[in-house]
Scaffold this motif. Structure first.
Motif, PDB file in Angstrom:
ATOM      1  N   VAL A 165     -16.008  -2.235 -16.760  1.00  0.00           N
ATOM      2  CA  VAL A 165     -16.425  -2.090 -15.382  1.00  0.00           C
ATOM      3  C   VAL A 165     -17.834  -1.545 -15.110  1.00  0.00           C
ATOM      4  N   PHE A 166     -17.954  -0.740 -16.366  1.00  0.00           N
ATOM      5  CA  PHE A 166     -19.558  -0.003 -16.132  1.00  0.00           C
ATOM      6  C   PHE A 166     -20.582  -1.058 -16.459  1.00  0.00           C
ATOM      7  N   ARG A 167     -20.265  -2.045 -17.438  1.00  0.00           N
ATOM      8  CA  ARG A 167     -21.099  -3.086 -17.821  1.00  0.00           C
ATOM      9  C   ARG A 167     -21.320  -4.073 -16.478  1.00  0.00           C
ATOM     10  N   ILE A 168     -20.408  -4.342 -15.788  1.00  0.00           N
ATOM     11  CA  ILE A 168     -20.419  -5.129 -14.703  1.00  0.00           C
ATOM     12  C   ILE A 168     -21.329  -4.205 -13.493  1.00  0.00           C
ATOM     13  N   HIS A 169     -20.860  -3.048 -13.218  1.00  0.00           N
ATOM     14  CA  HIS A 169     -21.307  -2.418 -12.247  1.00  0.00           C
ATOM     15  C   HIS A 169     -22.608  -1.653 -12.405  1.00  0.00           C
ATOM     16  N   LEU A 170     -22.841  -1.247 -13.642  1.00  0.00           N
ATOM     17  CA  LEU A 170     -24.241  -0.656 -14.151  1.00  0.00           C
ATOM     18  C   LEU A 170     -25.185  -1.662 -14.438  1.00  0.00           C
ATOM     19  N   GLY A 171     -24.697  -3.025 -14.835  1.00  0.00           N
ATOM     20  CA  GLY A 171     -25.731  -3.900 -15.281  1.00  0.00           C
ATOM     21  C   GLY A 171     -26.078  -3.770 -16.643  1.00  0.00           C
ATOM     22  N   LYS A 172     -25.396  -2.675 -17.602  1.00  0.00           N
ATOM     23  CA  LYS A 172     -25.627  -2.672 -18.902  1.00  0.00           C
ATOM     24  C   LYS A 172     -24.369  -2.026 -19.662  1.00  0.00           C
ATOM     25  N   SER A 173     -24.476  -2.260 -21.042  1.00  0.00           N
ATOM     26  CA  SER A 173     -23.099  -2.125 -21.540  1.00  0.00           C
ATOM     27  C   SER A 173     -23.413  -0.504 -22.209  1.00  0.00           C
ATOM     28  N   LEU A 174     -22.648   0.500 -22.096  1.00  0.00           N
ATOM     29  CA  LEU A 174     -22.781   1.812 -22.305  1.00  0.00           C
ATOM     30  C   LEU A 174     -21.886   1.668 -23.960  1.00  0.00           C
ATOM     31  N   SER A 175     -22.675   2.560 -24.846  1.00  0.00           N
ATOM     32  CA  SER A 175     -22.098   2.489 -26.115  1.00  0.00           C
ATOM     33  C   SER A 175     -20.599   3.047 -26.334  1.00  0.00           C
ATOM     34  N   GLU A 176     -19.731   2.914 -27.217  1.00  0.00           N
ATOM     35  CA  GLU A 176     -18.477   3.450 -27.289  1.00  0.00           C
ATOM     36  C   GLU A 176     -18.714   4.973 -27.503  1.00  0.00           C
ATOM     37  N   SER A 177     -19.573   5.361 -27.906  1.00  0.00           N
ATOM     38  CA  SER A 177     -19.963   7.013 -28.087  1.00  0.00           C
ATOM     39  C   SER A 177     -19.982   7.781 -26.568  1.00  0.00           C
ATOM     40  N   ASP A 178     -20.754   6.898 -25.902  1.00  0.00           N
ATOM     41  CA  ASP A 178     -21.017   7.353 -24.405  1.00  0.00           C
ATOM     42  C   ASP A 178     -19.617   7.088 -23.680  1.00  0.00           C
ATOM     43  N   LEU A 179     -19.272   6.033 -23.916  1.00  0.00           N
ATOM     44  CA  LEU A 179     -17.673   5.989 -23.064  1.00  0.00           C
ATOM     45  C   LEU A 179     -16.963   7.079 -23.395  1.00  0.00           C
ATOM     46  N   SER A 180     -16.869   7.396 -24.617  1.00  0.00           N
ATOM     47  CA  SER A 180     -15.861   8.427 -25.318  1.00  0.00           C
ATOM     48  C   SER A 180     -16.089   9.687 -24.758  1.00  0.00           C
ATOM     49  N   LYS A 181     -17.391  10.215 -24.705  1.00  0.00           N
ATOM     50  CA  LYS A 181     -17.889  11.194 -23.763  1.00  0.00           C
ATOM     51  C   LYS A 181     -17.498  11.315 -22.401  1.00  0.00           C
ATOM     52  N   LYS A 226      -6.912   9.631 -24.767  1.00  0.00           N
ATOM     53  CA  LYS A 226      -7.903   8.646 -25.010  1.00  0.00           C
ATOM     54  C   LYS A 226      -8.279   7.750 -23.977  1.00  0.00           C
ATOM     55  N   THR A 227      -7.258   8.046 -22.677  1.00  0.00           N
ATOM     56  CA  THR A 227      -7.498   7.369 -21.729  1.00  0.00           C
ATOM     57  C   THR A 227      -7.594   8.109 -20.446  1.00  0.00           C
ATOM     58  N   ILE A 228      -7.601   7.477 -19.173  1.00  0.00           N
ATOM     59  CA  ILE A 228      -7.919   8.179 -18.042  1.00  0.00           C
ATOM     60  C   ILE A 228      -6.898   8.153 -17.133  1.00  0.00           C
ATOM     61  N   GLU A 229      -5.953   8.964 -16.790  1.00  0.00           N
ATOM     62  CA  GLU A 229      -4.856   8.916 -15.926  1.00  0.00           C
ATOM     63  C   GLU A 229      -5.422   9.046 -14.171  1.00  0.00           C
ATOM     64  N   PHE A 230      -4.729   8.913 -13.386  1.00  0.00           N
ATOM     65  CA  PHE A 230      -5.563   8.978 -11.822  1.00  0.00           C
ATOM     66  C   PHE A 230      -5.812  10.523 -11.742  1.00  0.00           C
ATOM     67  N   ILE A 242     -10.865   2.811 -22.864  1.00  0.00           N
ATOM     68  CA  ILE A 242     -12.196   2.732 -23.103  1.00  0.00           C
ATOM     69  C   ILE A 242     -12.702   1.308 -22.675  1.00  0.00           C
ATOM     70  N   ASP A 243     -11.955   0.368 -23.443  1.00  0.00           N
ATOM     71  CA  ASP A 243     -12.348  -0.861 -23.269  1.00  0.00           C
ATOM     72  C   ASP A 243     -12.606  -1.374 -21.585  1.00  0.00           C
ATOM     73  N   GLU A 244     -11.686  -0.854 -20.713  1.00  0.00           N
ATOM     74  CA  GLU A 244     -11.387  -1.190 -19.164  1.00  0.00           C
ATOM     75  C   GLU A 244     -12.548  -0.504 -18.613  1.00  0.00           C
ATOM     76  N   LEU A 245     -13.118   0.734 -19.174  1.00  0.00           N
ATOM     77  CA  LEU A 245     -13.913   1.686 -18.548  1.00  0.00           C
ATOM     78  C   LEU A 245     -15.399   1.061 -18.854  1.00  0.00           C
ATOM     79  N   GLY A 246     -15.516   0.453 -20.227  1.00  0.00           N
ATOM     80  CA  GLY A 246     -16.656  -0.024 -20.353  1.00  0.00           C
ATOM     81  C   GLY A 246     -17.039  -1.510 -19.667  1.00  0.00           C
TER      82      GLY A 246
END
Length: 236
Positions: A113-129, A140-144, A107-111
């Motif tokens: 990249v999304f912060r850098i890529h989308l230019g905003k920080s997604l909430s932990e709830s949104d990332l979890s979804k 609770k992680t994403i494999e390939f 979830i941290d790695e996803l957040g």
């Protein structure tokens, strides 16, 4: 008289001793301040270099992610239709997300990249979804393989759409809702895998539906999402 004189000498010597003690103390204090300042300056320089290095790393990561995502926009949205080449491209994207290279995206790695890529920080709830939509083994992680499912999901389609909106905003300089076809032609023939003038004219002729020399958002989105088959069909 002699005693008074002697007393005055003692007083002077005492004063001089106090002065010397004070001077000695101030010298030690000054040296300490200078050492502290030097250490602080060194720490500041190290901190600045570390921040600058991280900024450059984040910038490089963001550019790499953006390049891959923009290159895959308009691709198939059914997992079964993914070509080997597209899967390899998504593998490159997956590796950019997987910072610690453990074969999964947290979830941290996803957040990050999304912060850098989308230019905003997604909430932990949104990332979890986002993770929950594809997390088949409840890790609770994403494999390939789960990442490939994410690439085919509606969630990712929305992310791609936000990329198109950002790209449109870059070209729509006066914010009137249109992109000048001349500016777009210049970009198509000078950046990335540059088109020839004929190729750019051909593409703009296809997407500029009303032939007014201006590309609105719907036309721009169609251009970004269209694959070669659609363009060939439109051209005929």
């Amino acid at each position: 008289m002699k005693d008074a004189k002697l007393a005055s000498y003692h007083a002077i010597f005492k004063f001089l001793d106090i002065q010397n003690m004070f001077a000695s103390h101030m010298n030690r204090l000054t040296a300490s301040v200078r050492r502290t300042h030097s250490q602080s300056s060194n720490r500041s320089r190290r901190s600045f270099k570390a921040e600058e290095r991280k900024r450059k790393e984040d910038q490089a990561l963001g550019e790499a992610v953006n390049t891959i995502i923009m290159s895959t926009i308009g691709g198939p949205k059914d997992r079964a239709d993914f070509s080997d080449t597209l899967i390899e491209t998504y593998k490159e994207l997956f590796n950019l997300f997987d910072k610690n290279k453990d074969g999964s995206i947290s979830i941290d790695e996803l957040g990050h990249v999304f912060r850098i890529h989308l230019g905003k920080s997604l909430s932990e709830s949104d990332l979890s979804k986002i993770i929950e939509t594809v997390d088949e083994n409840d890790s609770k992680t994403i494999e390939f393989e789960e990442f490939l499912s994410l690439m085919a999901s509606e969630t990712w389609s929305e992310i791609e759409k936000s990329e198109i909106i950002k790209a449109f905003a870059v070209f729509d300089r006066n914010k009137d809702g249109y992109v000048d076809s001349e500016e777009l032609r210049y970009a198509l023939t000078n950046y990335g895998e540059a088109m020839t003038e004929d190729e750019a004219n051909e593409l703009l002729n296809i997407v500029d539906l009303d032939k007014n020399g201006l590309i609105d958002y719907a036309e721009f989105e169609h251009m970004m999402q269209a694959d070669e088959g659609i363009l060939d069909c439109r051209q005929q």
